[in-house]
Scaffold this motif. Structure first.
Motif, short mmCIF file in Angstrom:
data_model
loop_
_atom_site.label_atom_id
_atom_site.label_comp_id
_atom_site.label_asym_id
_atom_site.label_seq_id
_atom_site.Cartn_x
_atom_site.Cartn_y
_atom_site.Cartn_z
N GLY A 17 0.56 -1.21 -0.38
CA GLY A 17 0.10 -0.30 -0.38
C GLY A 17 0.83 1.44 0.41
O GLY A 17 0.84 2.27 -0.82
N ALA A 18 1.82 1.28 0.51
CA ALA A 18 2.52 2.26 0.73
C ALA A 18 3.39 2.84 -0.56
O ALA A 18 3.65 3.91 -0.93
CB ALA A 18 4.14 2.32 1.53
N GLY A 19 3.63 1.28 -1.28
CA GLY A 19 4.31 1.81 -2.38
C GLY A 19 3.50 2.07 -3.39
O GLY A 19 3.71 2.89 -3.95
N ALA A 20 2.39 1.58 -3.04
CA ALA A 20 0.98 2.44 -4.13
C ALA A 20 1.03 3.92 -4.40
O ALA A 20 1.03 4.93 -5.05
CB ALA A 20 0.19 1.87 -4.44
N PHE A 21 1.03 3.84 -3.22
CA PHE A 21 0.09 5.80 -2.17
C PHE A 21 2.24 6.72 -3.05
O PHE A 21 1.72 7.82 -3.42
CB PHE A 21 1.11 5.86 -0.67
CG PHE A 21 0.47 7.44 -0.63
CD1 PHE A 21 -1.30 7.36 -0.18
CD2 PHE A 21 1.30 7.82 0.11
CE1 PHE A 21 -1.46 8.88 0.27
CE2 PHE A 21 0.94 8.96 0.25
CZ PHE A 21 -0.25 9.65 0.46
N TYR A 22 3.20 5.98 -2.80
CA TYR A 22 4.09 6.82 -2.96
C TYR A 22 4.11 6.91 -4.81
O TYR A 22 4.49 8.14 -4.95
CB TYR A 22 5.57 5.92 -3.03
CG TYR A 22 5.80 6.37 -1.69
CD1 TYR A 22 5.83 7.62 -0.70
CD2 TYR A 22 6.22 4.94 -0.64
CE1 TYR A 22 5.83 7.54 0.94
CE2 TYR A 22 6.71 5.26 0.77
CZ TYR A 22 6.56 6.49 1.64
OH TYR A 22 6.24 6.72 2.50
N ALA A 23 3.95 5.95 -5.29
CA ALA A 23 3.97 6.36 -6.96
C ALA A 23 2.73 6.57 -6.74
O ALA A 23 2.96 7.69 -8.09
CB ALA A 23 3.51 4.67 -7.78
N PHE A 24 1.86 6.99 -7.14
CA PHE A 24 0.85 8.06 -6.97
C PHE A 24 1.47 9.46 -7.00
O PHE A 24 0.76 10.42 -7.50
CB PHE A 24 -0.31 7.30 -6.00
CG PHE A 24 -2.19 8.21 -6.75
CD1 PHE A 24 -2.48 8.13 -7.98
CD2 PHE A 24 -2.47 9.31 -5.52
CE1 PHE A 24 -3.12 8.56 -8.75
CE2 PHE A 24 -3.25 10.36 -5.88
CZ PHE A 24 -3.81 9.83 -7.38
N ASN A 25 1.86 9.78 -5.51
CA ASN A 25 2.25 10.54 -4.81
C ASN A 25 3.09 11.55 -5.69
O ASN A 25 3.10 12.80 -6.30
CB ASN A 25 2.29 10.97 -3.78
CG ASN A 25 1.73 11.78 -2.80
OD1 ASN A 25 0.56 12.21 -3.13
ND2 ASN A 25 2.23 12.48 -2.13
N ASN A 26 4.10 10.61 -6.02
CA ASN A 26 5.37 11.39 -6.41
C ASN A 26 5.31 11.53 -8.33
O ASN A 26 5.95 12.47 -8.83
CB ASN A 26 6.76 10.28 -6.50
CG ASN A 26 7.08 10.24 -4.67
OD1 ASN A 26 6.55 11.52 -3.99
ND2 ASN A 26 7.50 9.11 -3.89
N PHE A 27 4.92 10.41 -8.86
CA PHE A 27 5.04 10.53 -9.98
C PHE A 27 3.61 10.46 -10.71
O PHE A 27 3.37 11.16 -12.23
CB PHE A 27 5.39 9.04 -10.85
CG PHE A 27 6.99 8.68 -9.99
CD1 PHE A 27 7.48 9.54 -10.72
CD2 PHE A 27 6.90 7.57 -9.48
CE1 PHE A 27 8.66 9.24 -9.67
CE2 PHE A 27 7.89 6.81 -8.63
CZ PHE A 27 8.84 8.21 -9.14
N VAL A 28 2.35 10.36 -10.68
CA VAL A 28 1.08 10.60 -10.58
C VAL A 28 0.40 11.88 -10.89
O VAL A 28 0.56 13.03 -11.66
CB VAL A 28 -0.29 9.68 -11.07
CG1 VAL A 28 -1.39 9.74 -11.78
CG2 VAL A 28 0.88 8.15 -11.20
#
Length: 404
Positions: A17-28
């Protein structure tokens, strides 16, 4: 008590879940905000998982989690309370009609995620002997980074039409809820640590904190490093799309490649850190990142960009996997929560300050590639300070946490 693979996987479930959040926040989010014509400064601030209020909030949450004693333990109550609230605002964000409303939603789901993620980090040394922390950190970081890659692949496919769909907010929230539910259910905290910290007088607790010069010096070097790195993360997709002229799906694919290489590097260097030392691995990681950052200042075409991305992933994996376990070797077991909060507080200052300096000084003169020059300068300074002033004991010399 040594940790088995099942317990390691239960802890690492939250990293999905943390990975999905970081990907969304930082790149999307940078791509979504850019499509709404948001200014670069706002994009940089909102695309960072840390914000300025964390200077006060995160150490307070960390100290509270150190001294909390409940049937669930001292860390899991924060996961149970904050993760659903973060997911709630992720679900609500697509219904925002204006840039201001979107910004408020991003601010709120980031705050509640941060309330959970520092106790989650502090949980690692609570349940893990010192000589297994590199291994578990490598596993959990590897899983987190693979999760980021998987999330970005889904988004890249969805964005093939030219726009990032708004349902990605809900997807991120759902993954966050499901993954942390596994960690909350199956990870069991040692009660002795909570009981010992709860009975430590507050004054003695704070005195111990501020007498720990090695840990505070290490946090200072991390601040310098994070000041450089934080300028790169939100502007990397924009560098690819605007400076290199590539479409959104290529920007997302290159971000995914960075994370995939970082994941493999984190797993390898995490295991190596328990054998050769966390200090050595961090130094290697920062040196490789400095070379990659220098390369970023001169690249012009896609093939050479891929080479720099791979090199950066290797260095970032080494640096990321030992950043927190190294700090746990310098601090008492009863105080991991507040040190996680202090580390987050340093990030909360470094990130907005970094974004401001990048947008006001580097971007106007060098374009988005200016953030690579900023990163290279800061890594060299951080590495020099770290090697000169921080001494780290070997993990085998640290007393393991109390058995459950």
């Amino acid at each position: 008590m040594r940790l088995g693979l099942r317990a390691m996987l239960a802890y690492s479930a939250g990293s999905v879940g943390a990975g999905a959040f970081y990907a969304f926040n930082n790149f999307v989010i940078p791509l979504l905000l850019s499509a709404m014509s948001a200014p670069d400064l706002l994009i940089g601030l909102l695309s960072s998982t840390r914000s300025i209020e964390g200077v006060v909030v995160q150490p307070a949450i960390g100290a509270w989690s150190d001294r909390l004693s409940t049937r669930l333990g001292r860390r899991r109550p924060f996961l149970l309370a904050a993760i659903p609230l973060s997911a709630l605002f992720l679900f609500l964000a697509p219904f925002a009609n204006t840039l201001v409303q979107v910004a408020v939603a991003i601010f709120l789901f980031s705050i509640f995620f941060n309330v959970a993620v520092d106790p989650y980090a502090a949980l690692l040394p609570d349940i893990t002997p010192a000589d297994q922390r590199g291994t578990l950190s490598g596993l959990s970081n590897g899983i987190q980074l693979v999760s980021q890659v998987a999330f970005l692949i889904v988004v890249s496919i969805a964005a093939a039409s030219g726009e990032v769909p708004l349902w990605t907010f809900a997807l991120c929230g759902a993954i966050l809820l499901a993954s942390f539910a596994v960690t909350i259910r199956f990870v069991h905290e040692p009660r002795q640590l909570a009981e010992r910290a709860a009975h430590l007088p507050l004054r003695a607790y704070l005195e111990t904190l501020f007498r720990n010069g090695q840990a505070l010096r290490y946090l200072g070097t991390i601040f310098v490093y994070q000041f450089g790195l934080s300028a790169v993360i939100p502007f990397l997709p924009l560098f690819i799309t605007k400076d290199l002229g590539q479409p959104n799906e290529i920007a997302i694919a290159l971000s995914a490649l960075t994370l995939l290489v970082t994941a493999a590097s984190a797993i390898a260097f995490g295991a190596a850190a328990d054998r050769v030392g966390h200090r050595t691995v961090l130094g290697i990681g920062w040196a490789i990142l400095a070379v990659a950052a220098l390369g970023g200042t001169v690249i012009r075409f896609l093939p050479e960009t891929i080479g720099v991305v791979v090199l950066a992933g290797i260095g970032n994996g080494a640096a990321t996997v030992v950043k927190w376990p190294l700090l746990t070797l310098l601090i008492p077991a009863e105080e991991t929560g507040i040190y996680a909060g202090l580390s987050a507080a340093a990030d909360s200052v470094a990130i907005p300050l970094s974004v401001f300096v990048a947008t006001e000084l580097f971007l106007p003169t060098l374009g988005y590639r200016g953030v690579f020059a900023m990163l290279a300068i800061n890594i060299v300074i951080a590495l020099a300070l770290f090697l000169a002033f921080v001494r780290v004991p070997r993990a085998t010399a640290i007393r393991a946490p109390l058995a459950q």
